[in-house]
Design a protein around this motif. Structure first.
Motif, PDB file in Angstrom:
ATOM      1  N   LYS A 274       0.831  -1.208   0.000  1.00 29.16           N
ATOM      2  CA  LYS A 274       0.000   0.000   0.000  1.00 29.16           C
ATOM      3  C   LYS A 274       0.861   1.252   0.000  1.00 29.16           C
ATOM      4  O   LYS A 274       0.582   2.221  -0.719  1.00 29.16           O
TER       5      LYS A 274
ATOM      6  N   GLU B 165      -2.689   0.783  -4.798  1.00 27.85           N
ATOM      7  CA  GLU B 165      -4.061   1.181  -5.133  1.00 27.85           C
ATOM      8  C   GLU B 165      -4.085   2.056  -6.386  1.00 27.85           C
ATOM      9  O   GLU B 165      -4.946   1.899  -7.255  1.00 27.85           O
TER      10      GLU B 165
ATOM     11  N   ALA C 218      -3.178  -0.157  -9.423  1.00 34.61           N
ATOM     12  CA  ALA C 218      -4.281  -1.001  -9.891  1.00 34.61           C
ATOM     13  C   ALA C 218      -5.163  -0.267 -10.891  1.00 34.61           C
ATOM     14  O   ALA C 218      -5.748  -0.887 -11.798  1.00 34.61           O
TER      15      ALA C 218
ATOM     16  N   LYS D  28      -9.965  -6.896  -7.350  1.00 33.01           N
ATOM     17  CA  LYS D  28      -9.106  -7.071  -6.183  1.00 33.01           C
ATOM     18  C   LYS D  28      -9.299  -8.491  -5.646  1.00 33.01           C
ATOM     19  O   LYS D  28     -10.417  -8.890  -5.324  1.00 33.01           O
TER      20      LYS D  28
ATOM     21  N   ASP E  72      -7.103  -9.935  -3.047  1.00 27.91           N
ATOM     22  CA  ASP E  72      -6.759 -10.087  -1.641  1.00 27.91           C
ATOM     23  C   ASP E  72      -6.122  -8.805  -1.130  1.00 27.91           C
ATOM     24  O   ASP E  72      -5.585  -7.993  -1.900  1.00 27.91           O
ATOM     25  N   SER E  73      -6.193  -8.651   0.184  1.00 31.65           N
ATOM     26  CA  SER E  73      -5.543  -7.535   0.866  1.00 31.65           C
ATOM     27  C   SER E  73      -5.059  -8.041   2.218  1.00 31.65           C
ATOM     28  O   SER E  73      -5.865  -8.424   3.062  1.00 31.65           O
TER      29      SER E  73
ATOM     30  N   GLN F  28      -1.735  -5.503  -1.458  1.00 31.22           N
ATOM     31  CA  GLN F  28      -2.938  -5.885  -2.196  1.00 31.22           C
ATOM     32  C   GLN F  28      -2.553  -6.696  -3.418  1.00 31.22           C
ATOM     33  O   GLN F  28      -1.473  -6.509  -3.996  1.00 31.22           O
TER      34      GLN F  28
ATOM     35  N   TRP G 102      -4.193  -7.763  -7.168  1.00 28.85           N
ATOM     36  CA  TRP G 102      -5.220  -7.476  -8.169  1.00 28.85           C
ATOM     37  C   TRP G 102      -5.032  -8.385  -9.382  1.00 28.85           C
ATOM     38  O   TRP G 102      -3.945  -8.897  -9.629  1.00 28.85           O
ATOM     39  N   GLN G 103      -6.111  -8.511 -10.156  1.00 32.46           N
ATOM     40  CA  GLN G 103      -6.051  -9.323 -11.381  1.00 32.46           C
ATOM     41  C   GLN G 103      -6.814  -8.624 -12.495  1.00 32.46           C
ATOM     42  O   GLN G 103      -7.833  -7.964 -12.266  1.00 32.46           O
TER      43      GLN G 103
END
Length: 335
Positions: A105, A110, A113, A124, A126-127, A132, A134-135
């Motif tokens: 982070k 963020e 992404a 998203k 997982d965090s 984090q 993302w895909q």
């Protein structure tokens, strides 16, 4: 294990087939994945680590040209470099294959992404661990823009000689002359001629000035970063001085072979978002062994970086040639 890798391993069922790891940290992630892993790195230290660990690793400004089922990108510091990497990964994977983006982070995951939106709506996954995951899956086939489209240029003039400086994404001070380099430029005319080492060459402005000012100078430009080395090559090509240049990827000053009349450096002290002094301190301590008799060391550094004791310990003396605008220019010679 790096925190970003730990987040990935919370979702092991997502990763399979032939995977391209991009900008991966030095840890055991590769051997923890139930997949065939290849590495794309532009950091020579990381590349060496993965080679020594037995993995297929490519040190280059482009990914390995082979078929992959997935890509996992650890976000780089520079936003434009991430755009470059995403475009190359999307092009090499094709449609509907997952590109995963992971980062801390505090490193800007963020915001990073949001850059996935150029390809499709990101999800998203997982965090955790202050990170984090993302895909995104590209909705259409993407083409890679020509390298020239990613280049930034700026001009520098000295003694009525014009230089065109070229820099690729992620290279320090990509689109302008940084303050530190500005402080050492007036002293380059005093640098001993001959074989000169530029440690941490970046886009190659110091190297190019030294080469252009004396056709007999031969510059060995070294850096840990593939984009920096390629930028220096482009700078020399653009200014028609390529025969005066040798570029070498290194992790430390102790990787350099040869004897030089002078070593000049605006040394790096950041790796990613972290401050890292070891490479620069090693430069101060071990550069003397690379100098010929009466050879010179010239370093410009932020005023808060106290390199003077390291230089004095090695050379027996250290002069401060300049102290202004927050930077000092250090000088020593091999007596």
């Amino acid at each position: 294990m790096d925190a970003k890798s730990e987040v990935l391993l919370r979702q092991p069922e997502l990763f399979s087939g032939n995977i391209l790891l991009v900008n991966a940290p030095q840890d055991q992630l590769s051997q923890s994945l139930d997949a065939t892993v290849s590495i794309w790195s532009w950091n020579f230290a990381d590349h060496q680590y993965f080679l020594q660990s037995g993995y297929h690793s490519v040190f280059d400004i482009v990914p390995p040209q082979q078929t992959f089922d997935q890509a996992i990108i650890f976000i780089p510091k520079a936003k434009e470099l991430l755009n470059y990497v995403l475009e190359h990964c999307a092009a090499i994977l094709g449609q509907d294959k997952p590109i995963f983006l992971v980062g801390e982070k505090k490193a800007g995951i963020e915001g990073a992404a949001k850059q996935l939106q150029a390809f499709a709506k990101p999800v998203k996954i997982d965090s955790a661990r202050h990170c984090q995951l993302w895909q995104v899956k590209a909705q259409q086939q993407h083409q890679v823009k020509p390298l020239e489209a990613w280049l930034k240029h700026y001009q520098y003039t000295f003694k009525q000689t014009h230089l065109d400086i070229c820099a690729l994404p992620g290279v320090f001070s990509q689109d302008h002359l940084d303050i530190g380099t500005q402080q050492i430029l007036p002293f380059l005319a005093q640098v001993k001629a001959g074989k000169i080492l530029d440690f941490g060459c970046g886009a190659g402005i110091i190297s190019a000035i030294l080469a252009k000012s004396n056709p007999k100078n031969h510059i060995t430009a070294v850096d840990i970063d593939a984009f920096a080395l390629h930028s220096t090559q482009l700078t020399f090509a653009r200014n028609n001085i390529s025969p005066q240049l040798t570029t070498i990827a290194i992790t430390d000053i102790r990787d350099v072979d040869g004897r030089f009349h002078a070593i000049v450096s605006n040394p790096p002290f950041h790796q990613g978002i972290k401050t890292h002094y070891q490479a620069s301190e090693n430069l101060c301590q071990f550069s003397k062994a690379l100098l010929r008799s009466a050879g010179e060391l010239w370093i410009v550094a932020n005023r808060f970086l106290n390199y003077q004791p390291f230089i004095e310990n090695s050379f027996g003396h250290c002069q401060i040639k300049s102290d202004q605008n927050g930077f000092k220019v250090f000088y020593a010679n091999k007596k």
